[in-house]
Design a protein around this motif. Structure first.
Motif: not given
Length: 292
Positions: A155-157, A261-266, A161-163, A280-281
């Motif tokens: 759960p990054v802020p 394992l790669l994760g999307a941030q945000p 910007r794009p992930a 996120g919105p």
């Protein structure tokens, strides 16, 4: 089937790799705390919008969508599924059995080993750009060593910007994986699913060569819901000890077989459960998705 070598320009997909989706759904609800904007219909609508975005921006990439429905689905969702993919009804009866059925589809349908498969659960909300970002991440030369991708992870802020994609420790049962890796790892994932408790966490650690269960966790287990007889509890304890010991042993993978394992941030998706919602919105995204 790939007919030409994969070409990537600036981390962007050109042609070759396709996405296959196994969207697992159930008609019922559980007692989890949900936000006001939650509904499985809204989650499905947001996912269909992500499919539409991928089809318009990366038309050669698919996706092929299989809606794996455990039992009957309400009419509004069933109609949407029929319009956007291939609805398949099964009688799994549990989240674990539905998950294992989903894992087997890559093998049973003969998907190309270079493709991606996304396993998705029905209580998630998706950003429109999710599948495009996932495909671009998988095709980026910098991600060549990664086989697993998590649209929903740490759960990054959300800075607007794009992930970006970076290494993460774990995710849930909603994740993407290269088909070739899934075919190699299917039995390991099956084993982890029978280890009890948070098998998604056990799967992520074991795939990366990390030991999941401490000595105490090997011999101490949570009681079954509703209780059980002493004999049944003893048998269940012996079973879980054996399965967890096997999972720990399988974590001793050769370095060349340890997965990244790669994760999307945000996060590009969020679990629609109070306490587990990514920054996120999401309320706005839920409103927008209802227009699909």
């Amino acid at each position: 089937m790939i007919t030409s070598p994969l070409r990537v320009t600036g981390g962007r997909y050109d042609r070759g790799v396709r996405i296959h989706v196994v969207y697992r759904s159930h008609g019922g609800e559980n007692s989890k705390a949900r936000p006001d904007w939650y509904s499985k219909l809204v989650g499905l609508q947001s996912f269909c919008r992500a499919v539409e975005t991928l089809a318009s921006q990366r038309p050669a990439a698919g996706p092929e969508v299989v809606f794996l429905n455990d039992g009957p689905i309400p009419r509004d969702r069933a109609q949407l599924m029929a319009a956007w993919g291939d609805p398949v009804t099964i009688s799994a009866g549990s989240n674990r059995r539905s998950y294992l059925t989903g894992l087997s589809l890559a093998r049973r349908r003969g998907w190309d080993v270079h493709d991606l498969v996304l396993l998705a659960e029905d209580d998630y909300l998706w950003r429109p750009e999710t599948l495009v970002s996932l495909l671009d991440a998988a095709c980026d030369p910098r991600s060549a060593r990664a086989d697993y991708f998590a649209p929903y992870a740490e759960p990054v802020p959300d800075d607007g910007r794009p992930a970006r994609w970076g290494p993460v420790e774990s995710t849930t049962s909603t994740f993407a994986v290269r088909v070739g890796a899934l075919l190699q790892d299917e039995r390991l994932l099956q084993l982890c699913a029978y280890s009890g408790g948070d098998f998604d966490y056990a799967s992520c650690l074991t795939l990366q060569g990390r030991r999941r269960f401490s000595l105490r966790e090997l011999v101490s287990h949570h009681a079954e819901d509703g209780g059980s007889s002493p004999l049944r509890a003893l048998a269940r304890g012996a079973y879980l000890t054996g399965m967890r010991s096997a999972v720990n042993l399988r974590s001793l993978r050769r370095p060349s077989r340890r997965r990244v394992l790669l994760g999307a941030q945000p996060a590009l998706a969020t679990h629609m459960e109070e306490g587990w919602i990514s920054p996120g919105p999401w309320e706005r995204i839920a409103r927008d998705a209802a227009d699909v």
